[in-house]
Design a protein around this motif. Structure first.
Motif, short mmCIF file in Angstrom:
data_model
loop_
_atom_site.label_atom_id
_atom_site.label_comp_id
_atom_site.label_asym_id
_atom_site.label_seq_id
_atom_site.Cartn_x
_atom_site.Cartn_y
_atom_site.Cartn_z
N PHE A 4 47.13 -21.16 7.96
CA PHE A 4 46.15 -22.22 7.80
C PHE A 4 45.99 -22.98 9.11
O PHE A 4 46.56 -24.04 9.31
N ALA A 9 40.15 -25.13 9.63
CA ALA A 9 40.23 -25.90 8.39
C ALA A 9 38.87 -26.36 7.90
O ALA A 9 38.55 -26.25 6.71
N TRP A 12 36.90 -23.39 6.52
CA TRP A 12 37.46 -22.91 5.25
C TRP A 12 37.19 -23.90 4.12
O TRP A 12 36.86 -23.49 3.00
N MET A 13 37.30 -25.17 4.41
CA MET A 13 37.05 -26.16 3.37
C MET A 13 35.60 -26.12 2.92
O MET A 13 35.29 -26.24 1.73
N THR A 16 35.21 -22.80 0.78
CA THR A 16 35.83 -22.87 -0.54
C THR A 16 35.15 -23.91 -1.43
O THR A 16 35.05 -23.72 -2.64
N HIS A 89 44.53 -22.88 -1.36
CA HIS A 89 45.01 -23.92 -0.45
C HIS A 89 43.90 -24.90 -0.10
O HIS A 89 44.08 -26.13 -0.21
N TYR A 90 42.75 -24.38 0.29
CA TYR A 90 41.68 -25.27 0.76
C TYR A 90 40.92 -25.94 -0.38
O TYR A 90 40.41 -27.05 -0.20
N GLN A 91 40.85 -25.31 -1.53
CA GLN A 91 40.24 -26.00 -2.68
C GLN A 91 41.10 -27.18 -3.11
O GLN A 91 40.57 -28.25 -3.44
N LEU A 93 43.16 -28.83 -1.13
CA LEU A 93 43.06 -29.82 -0.06
C LEU A 93 41.75 -30.60 -0.16
O LEU A 93 41.73 -31.83 -0.03
N ALA A 94 40.66 -29.88 -0.42
CA ALA A 94 39.37 -30.53 -0.55
C ALA A 94 39.33 -31.45 -1.77
O ALA A 94 38.72 -32.52 -1.73
#
Length: 293
Positions: A4, A9, A12-13, A16, A89-91, A93-94
């Motif tokens: 990551f 980032a 990817w965010m 996703t 991971h990014y979902q 985080l978002a």
């Protein structure tokens, strides 16, 4: 192993989040990406999928993301397990960063309707059109009452003639007229899905949606019960792996955890029925959209 990188980032965010808004699951997305069925996705395949799905991404972006998923070791391709880990991971985080914010709506009526019931979008923003298309396809094997029979059934239940049915009145309809479908978890999902305007009440126009929803979610409930061998109304990883074929999920055992974690929206370590419904509906809605392209 997925990495990551901070440099990737933001991209990817964005990717996703667009997947989430459009109701795209990593399982069905990967199946579409992997055009040569080789088990890995190249930068070119990722770019082609993004363009078809309406996700903003350049070919250079796609190559960079593939390199990041390979630990920076070169282009190559990524596996489903790696892709699912990155998406998860990014979902998450978002989700932490955007709590309380309004998300963009999907341009697809089918995906948007499914997302509204299970993805946090307010029901009042949803049209009945996408739900009708989705449910007609999912319940094609069932024979619904005729228009005249539906009108008569509605009139017999709308006793105060206000043109609306409450959850308690719907519960009574199901117990009296459709007792074989009287499973409360399925009934709650059907009620929420049929409430297209988000009012908390079912109108005469939504009544047909309610019946189709009742058939559809009872079918999912029966599958959930079969998979739930412990009978505790939740699926652990072992139960999920053994029963995944019932919902048309086929994967290697080492991929199971990635899929399980994606379905387990609240991170509780088990899959609840509403999470099960959410995932199956998003997957089926995407398959329907792909079939119409």
């Amino acid at each position: 192993m997925a990495t990551f990188a901070d440099d990737d980032a933001a991209l990817w965010m964005d990717v996703t989040q667009q997947m989430k808004v459009k109701g795209l699951t990593s399982v069905s997305a990967f199946r579409v990406m992997d055009r040569d069925r080789g088990g890995t996705v190249s930068g070119a395949e990722l770019f082609g999928w993004a363009r078809t799905a309406g996700i903003a991404m350049t070919s250079d972006d796609a190559r960079r993301l593939v390199r990041s998923m390979n630990g920076g070791r070169g282009g190559g391709g990524f596996t489903f397990k790696t892709f699912s880990q990155v998406v998860r991971h990014y979902q998450q985080l978002a989700k932490r960063k955007t709590r309380g914010k309004t998300t963009r709506q999907s341009t697809s009526a089918v995906r948007r309707s499914v997302q509204g019931e299970f993805g946090g979008v307010q029901g009042s923003n949803m049209s009945a059109v996408g739900k009708s298309v989705f449910l007609k396809t999912m319940t094609a094997k069932y024979t619904l009452p005729s228009h005249g029979e539906l009108s008569a059934l509605w009139a017999s239940q709308d006793v105060n003639a206000n043109g609306l049915l409450s959850l308690a009145e719907i519960d009574r309809v199901v117990q009296q007229r459709f007792p074989a479908y009287d499973h409360k978890p399925a009934l709650m999902r059907a009620y929420k899905f049929a409430d297209a305007d988000g009012s908390g009440l079912i109108s005469k126009r939504e009544f047909c949606l309610l019946l189709r929803s009742l058939f559809f979610f009872n079918d999912l409930w029966h599958k959930f019960e079969v998979i739930d061998t412990s009978g505790d109304r939740r699926l652990d990883l072992g139960e999920f792996v053994r029963g995944a074929a019932l919902i048309d999920l086929h994967f290697a055992e080492d991929e199971a955890r990635a899929v399980f974690d994606e379905i387990d929206e609240n991170g509780g370590g088990v899959i609840l029925f509403n999470e099960f419904c959410a995932y199956v509906c998003r997957m089926k809605a995407e398959e329907l959209d792909q079939a119409q392209v």
